[in-house]
Design a protein around this motif. Structure first.
Motif, short mmCIF file in Angstrom:
data_model
loop_
_atom_site.label_atom_id
_atom_site.label_comp_id
_atom_site.label_asym_id
_atom_site.label_seq_id
_atom_site.Cartn_x
_atom_site.Cartn_y
_atom_site.Cartn_z
N HIS A 275 58.85 -63.33 -27.81
CA HIS A 275 57.69 -63.04 -28.94
C HIS A 275 57.52 -62.16 -28.78
N ARG A 276 57.91 -60.51 -28.29
CA ARG A 276 58.62 -59.46 -29.12
C ARG A 276 59.52 -59.59 -29.72
N LEU A 277 60.30 -60.19 -29.38
CA LEU A 277 62.21 -59.76 -30.15
C LEU A 277 61.36 -60.91 -31.83
N LEU A 278 60.23 -61.67 -31.84
CA LEU A 278 60.00 -61.58 -33.47
C LEU A 278 59.36 -61.32 -33.67
N ARG A 279 58.12 -60.63 -33.20
CA ARG A 279 57.25 -59.44 -33.59
C ARG A 279 58.27 -57.72 -34.11
N THR A 312 68.70 -64.82 -33.27
CA THR A 312 69.57 -63.43 -32.81
C THR A 312 68.91 -62.93 -31.39
N ALA A 313 68.86 -64.12 -30.40
CA ALA A 313 68.83 -63.73 -29.34
C ALA A 313 69.90 -64.55 -28.99
N SER A 314 70.63 -65.46 -29.31
CA SER A 314 72.32 -66.15 -29.03
C SER A 314 72.88 -65.21 -29.20
N GLN A 315 73.03 -63.85 -30.56
CA GLN A 315 73.62 -62.96 -30.41
C GLN A 315 73.79 -62.04 -29.68
N GLY A 342 68.08 -56.77 -30.48
CA GLY A 342 67.70 -57.62 -31.08
C GLY A 342 67.51 -56.87 -32.81
N ARG A 343 66.83 -55.77 -32.87
CA ARG A 343 66.73 -55.15 -33.90
C ARG A 343 67.65 -54.47 -34.14
N PHE A 344 68.46 -54.15 -33.85
CA PHE A 344 70.17 -53.44 -34.15
C PHE A 344 70.50 -54.19 -34.32
N PHE A 345 71.06 -55.79 -33.53
CA PHE A 345 71.89 -57.02 -34.16
C PHE A 345 71.23 -57.70 -35.84
#
Length: 567
Positions: A275-279, A312-315, A342-345
């Motif tokens: 959820h934090r990654l999505l945000r 992104t999570a997969s990467q 996640g933000r970097f990718f």
């Protein structure tokens, strides 16, 4: 033209819970009735009872299920269920280890409130196997107490004492169990307790309301009111309720993303982290402020957000496994780094090999010096260093945030507790020795081994060599030197080691010839001291090889060359 709601899927109707409050009235009052536990679980077994996909994941565990059954047995109130009667498509309903076929029907009962209680009852009373489900319970018929499955030896020694809950719901099954296990004259008190328990549980009446309405606004309002009281939903649950479940495509919830990512053999990513990654990918603050409302997206925006998060999570997972050398999520020392990556990718989806190498250093340095441990503020600072216009400057800025070389690193003689980052780092060091199974000789894969570890106080893949007994608090017994990577075995690790002559196999577990001699002599203190001394330089070298504190962090040469013809 007014849109018809005749064929609206019930999941769709309830997902936008917080959009507005309805002023409409129900055409008819909800039906107030009761379900006996037996009748309720017959509804579950028939596939009529459904769990909407927006419902929060199961928050209860075995202890909560135990308390629920105890309350039923004692006759305590356990709350009211709220169900919505509506059409449902054919499919499957899953309750832990239990999977039930669910035919298409016009009058399915969708759970608005009561999921935790219903799922707990189904998993404890309907499971096909008395031990396989994580919610499995037995009754100690001497103490009339609900307990986790006793050891097999205990059950064999006194078979009439331990009643599996999977036979209690069906009176015939219960009587057959009593005939098979408790027919002896001396077991009369246990038989009486079992029969009383079965009757009280089967006949307990749980109150319920059944709502019948096609007005989506009313259902949204009911859902909102129910879930704004009592135990609040997690932020990820709220986001899914508002945005995800009306989607027909997958993934349509953060829970589904987590489940699909498990196929990558990296373990289950926590939904709060996803959820934090999505945000972050949506450009929102990492954590939702108590004063702000959850984002409400259009169907297209929600679909894109879920897909982007999953991709992104997969990467990130592929990077952690192949570049950073972290084979499983539970071995990642600090989870917040997952969000930052996640933000970097997202901004730099195809980084150069040099950038990937430096990012791996960032992971290890931040884990070793504790920089990744930070709160939301420190995470925001790192995210601010990730620039859309420059991959190299982004990596350099991230490395600057973890530049402090620690004065001390995790040591094999330190107290081991897998819940803490230092112990996860030591576990990674031990995995780098490429340990082999003490029984088969096969190399132990971290992903496969971690999947066998059950959650608990110590969910470590490292088992103890010498047991730590009550009242015996020697530091060496509590250290990583007393741990070894091996699937649990009934003989115990120490006995397995004594019977092994393969020196290469022993070295894969950090056991040299001198360490082995101490084991043969039965000298646990010498064994742990010598093993710690032998492994210490290997662990230090492992950390240095990944962090590369003393090497240059300059970007690739090509990024420093300025084209004279630009402009």
């Amino acid at each position: 033209m007014k849109q018809s709601t005749e064929h609206v899927h019930p999941t769709t109707a309830m997902t936008t819970a917080a959009n507005h409050t309805s002023n409409a009235l129900l055409d008819r009052r909800p039906e107030a009735r009761t379900f006996s536990v037996q009748d309720l679980l017959e509804v579950v077994a028939s596939g009529r009872l459904r769990i909407p996909s927006f419902q929060r994941g199961l928050k209860w565990d075995r202890m909560d299920a135990r308390l629920l059954l105890e309350s039923l047995f004692r006759g305590y109130p356990v709350g009211t269920l709220l169900l919505w009667e509506a059409a449902a498509p054919a499919g499957e309903v899953r309750f832990g280890s239990l999977t039930l076929p669910a035919p298409q029907m016009p009058n399915a009962l969708w759970v608005v409130d009561g999921q935790q209680r219903i799922v707990s009852l189904a998993r404890t009373l309907l499971a096909a196997d008395s031990d396989s489900d994580d919610f499995a319970l037995y009754v100690d018929l001497d103490a009339a107490d609900f307990v986790a499955p006793p050891a097999i030896g205990k059950r064999r020694a006194d078979p009439s004492r331990w009643l599996p809950m999977t036979v209690v719901l069906d009176a015939e099954k219960l009587m057959q169990w009593l005939l098979d296990h408790a027919a002896a004259p001396g077991s009369r008190q246990r038989r009486d307790t079992a029969i009383q328990l079965g009757r009280r549980l089967r006949e307990y009446e749980i109150p319920a309301y059944i709502v019948r309405s096609d007005d989506q606004a009313i259902l949204r309002d009911i859902f909102n009111r129910i879930n704004s009281a009592g135990k609040s939903l997690d932020d990820s649950d709220v986001f899914d309720a508002l945005n995800g479940s009306r989607l027909q495509s997958r993934p349509a919830t953060i829970t589904q993303i987590s489940s699909e990512l498990e196929k990558l053999d990296f373990g289950r990513i926590e939904e709060r982290i996803l959820h934090r990654l999505l945000r972050v990918l949506l450009g929102l603050p990492v954590v939702e402020s108590a004063r702000s409302d959850p984002p409400r997206l259009t169907d297209k925006e929600a679909e894109q957000a879920y897909r982007l998060t999953a991709a992104t999570a997969s990467q990130i997972i592929q990077f952690l496994k192949s570049d950073a050398g972290i084979p499983h999520y539970d071995l990642l020392p600090y989870k917040q780094a997952f969000v930052t990556l996640g933000r970097f990718f997202q901004l730099h989806p195809q980084p150069s090999p040099r950038s990937r190498e430096l990012l791996a250093r960032w992971i290890w340095r931040g884990a070793l010096n504790g920089a990744h441990q930070g709160d939301t503020v420190s995470t925001r600072k790192v995210l601010a260093r990730i620039l859309p216009e420059s991959e190299e400057r982004s990596v350099n800025g991230m490395l600057e945030m973890v530049s402090g070389k620690p004065s001390a690193i995790p040591d094999v003689a330190d107290r081991f507790n897998f819940r803490f980052a230092a112990s996860k780092l030591l576990a990674l060091a031990l995995f780098s020795l490429e340990p082999r199974d003490l029984v088969t000789g096969d190399r132990l894969a971290a992903g496969q081994l971690m999947s066998q570890v059950h959650s608990g106080h110590d969910s470590s893949p490292l088992v103890q060599i010498f047991p730590v007994r009550a009242g015996k608090a020697e530091e060496a017994l509590q250290s990583a030197a007393n741990r070894l990577i091996q699937p649990p075995h009934q003989r115990g690790v120490r006995r397995l080691l004594v019977g092994i002559d393969d020196s290469r196999l022993l070295l894969s577990h950090g056991i040299s010839a001198a360490v082995r001699r101490a084991l043969d002599d039965g000298d646990s203190a010498a064994f742990l001291k010598l093993r710690a001394e032998w492994m210490r330089p290997l662990v230090e070298l492992f950390f240095a090889r990944h962090a590369r504190w003393d090497e240059s962090d300059r970007p690739r040469i090509a990024s420093l060359i300025v084209d004279d013809e630009e402009g």
